[in-house]
Design a protein around this motif. Structure first.
Motif, PDB file in Angstrom:
ATOM      1  N   ALA A  89      -5.776   1.754  13.573  1.00 24.44           N
ATOM      2  CA  ALA A  89      -5.934   0.441  12.925  1.00 24.44           C
ATOM      3  C   ALA A  89      -6.613   0.572  11.559  1.00 24.44           C
ATOM      4  O   ALA A  89      -6.233  -0.093  10.598  1.00 24.44           O
ATOM      5  CB  ALA A  89      -6.736  -0.487  13.822  1.00 24.44           C
ATOM      6  N   ASN A  90      -7.610   1.483  11.473  1.00 21.52           N
ATOM      7  CA  ASN A  90      -8.341   1.662  10.210  1.00 21.52           C
ATOM      8  C   ASN A  90      -7.502   2.364   9.144  1.00 21.52           C
ATOM      9  O   ASN A  90      -7.675   2.110   7.957  1.00 21.52           O
ATOM     10  CB  ASN A  90      -9.623   2.462  10.445  1.00 21.52           C
ATOM     11  N   ASN A  91      -6.614   3.270   9.592  1.00 19.39           N
ATOM     12  CA  ASN A  91      -5.829   4.042   8.624  1.00 19.39           C
ATOM     13  C   ASN A  91      -4.444   3.455   8.380  1.00 19.39           C
ATOM     14  O   ASN A  91      -3.719   3.955   7.515  1.00 19.39           O
ATOM     15  CB  ASN A  91      -5.687   5.493   9.106  1.00 19.39           C
ATOM     16  N   ASP A  92      -4.064   2.442   9.140  1.00 18.43           N
ATOM     17  CA  ASP A  92      -2.734   1.867   9.010  1.00 18.43           C
ATOM     18  C   ASP A  92      -2.587   1.189   7.648  1.00 18.43           C
ATOM     19  O   ASP A  92      -3.348   0.278   7.314  1.00 18.43           O
ATOM     20  CB  ASP A  92      -2.514   0.851  10.140  1.00 18.43           C
ATOM     21  N   GLU A  93      -1.583   1.627   6.873  1.00 17.44           N
ATOM     22  CA  GLU A  93      -1.458   1.102   5.504  1.00 17.44           C
ATOM     23  C   GLU A  93      -1.080  -0.367   5.479  1.00 17.44           C
ATOM     24  O   GLU A  93      -1.461  -1.098   4.569  1.00 17.44           O
ATOM     25  CB  GLU A  93      -0.482   1.950   4.674  1.00 17.44           C
ATOM     26  N   ARG A  94      -0.319  -0.829   6.497  1.00 16.89           N
ATOM     27  CA  ARG A  94       0.045  -2.246   6.539  1.00 16.89           C
ATOM     28  C   ARG A  94      -1.192  -3.108   6.789  1.00 16.89           C
ATOM     29  O   ARG A  94      -1.347  -4.178   6.202  1.00 16.89           O
ATOM     30  CB  ARG A  94       1.094  -2.489   7.630  1.00 16.89           C
ATOM     31  N   ASN A  95      -2.097  -2.618   7.646  1.00 12.60           N
ATOM     32  CA  ASN A  95      -3.357  -3.330   7.900  1.00 12.60           C
ATOM     33  C   ASN A  95      -4.167  -3.463   6.609  1.00 12.60           C
ATOM     34  O   ASN A  95      -4.722  -4.519   6.322  1.00 12.60           O
ATOM     35  CB  ASN A  95      -4.200  -2.582   8.931  1.00 12.60           C
ATOM     36  N   LYS A  96      -4.217  -2.355   5.859  1.00 12.26           N
ATOM     37  CA  LYS A  96      -4.966  -2.375   4.587  1.00 12.26           C
ATOM     38  C   LYS A  96      -4.317  -3.353   3.617  1.00 12.26           C
ATOM     39  O   LYS A  96      -5.007  -4.114   2.934  1.00 12.26           O
ATOM     40  CB  LYS A  96      -4.998  -0.974   3.972  1.00 12.26           C
ATOM     41  N   TYR A  97      -2.985  -3.326   3.572  1.00 13.54           N
ATOM     42  CA  TYR A  97      -2.236  -4.232   2.687  1.00 13.54           C
ATOM     43  C   TYR A  97      -2.500  -5.687   3.070  1.00 13.54           C
ATOM     44  O   TYR A  97      -2.778  -6.535   2.207  1.00 13.54           O
ATOM     45  CB  TYR A  97      -0.741  -3.904   2.802  1.00 13.54           C
TER      46      TYR A  97
END
Lengths: 72, 132
Positions: free
Chosen positions: B66-74
């Protein structure tokens, strides 16, 4: 940007969960990619292509702003 | 998750207890006791998460993904951007509303916050344009 992720994944019998785990992303990200709601970064696109043993152009279909395909 | 978060959780709990005790002896008002209890709750939640993270490999993998997921960051960045836009609009509308309601002080304060946000935006834009 359209892509063939779902077709290639299903062709190879890979589950979304396993695919997501291999790439280090969430299953929701894979789902969003497959439905075209989210466009990946160049890093993720490269990882996906490499996972399938294909090139980025084989997996992703670039469309310019007018909607025409430049590469397929 | 890092040891820093573990230490900060303990500091939060300690600070919360200190605030609660100070309020109990009548030196501070209820605002500080509310802040103290909030710190205790937040610190305890993060402490339990840290313990679970260290002991449960499945949870660790879930959190790391969850922390490294790029979509989450986006999505996180997009949500913050929308929050910022909404806040500027709400503050501007509030400032005009207060001026109409003859609340000059509040109107000026809200207008000032809008100006500060715009200045901060340009400042961050300038910094980011030099970096990228």
């Amino acid at each position: 940007m359209k892509n063939k992720i779902e077709a290639i994944r299903k062709e190879r019998g890979i589950r979304q969960e396993d695919f997501a785990r291999s790439l280090g992303v969430s299953r929701q990200t894979i789902s969003s990619l497959e439905t075209g709601r989210y466009n990946p970064s160049i890093f993720l696109a490269y990882k996906i292509a490499r996972y399938f043993g294909l090139t980025i152009e084989d997996v992703f279909i670039f469309e310019d702003e007018e909607g025409g395909n430049n590469h397929e | 998750m890092s040891n820093k978060r573990f230490i900060s959780s303990i500091v939060e709990i300690g600070l919360g207890i200190a605030l609660m005790l100070t309020c109990a002896f009548g030196n501070l008002d209820s605002y500080w006791s509310g802040m103290g209890s909030a710190l205790i709750v937040v610190g305890t939640i993060f402490l339990f998460r840290q313990i679970k993270y260290k002991r449960n490999p499945a949870y660790k993998e879930q959190v790391d993904t969850a922390n490294n997921d790029e979509r989450n960051k986006y999505l996180g960045m997009k949500a913050w951007a929308w929050t910022g836009y909404s806040l500027v609009i709400l503050l501007a509308v509030g400032s005009i509303g207060c001026r109409i309601a003859e609340q000059a002080l509040i109107s000026t304060l809200l207008g000032g916050i809008v100006c500060l946000m715009v200045v901060l935006y340009w400042l961050f834009y300038l910094c980011l344009s030099k970096k990228y």
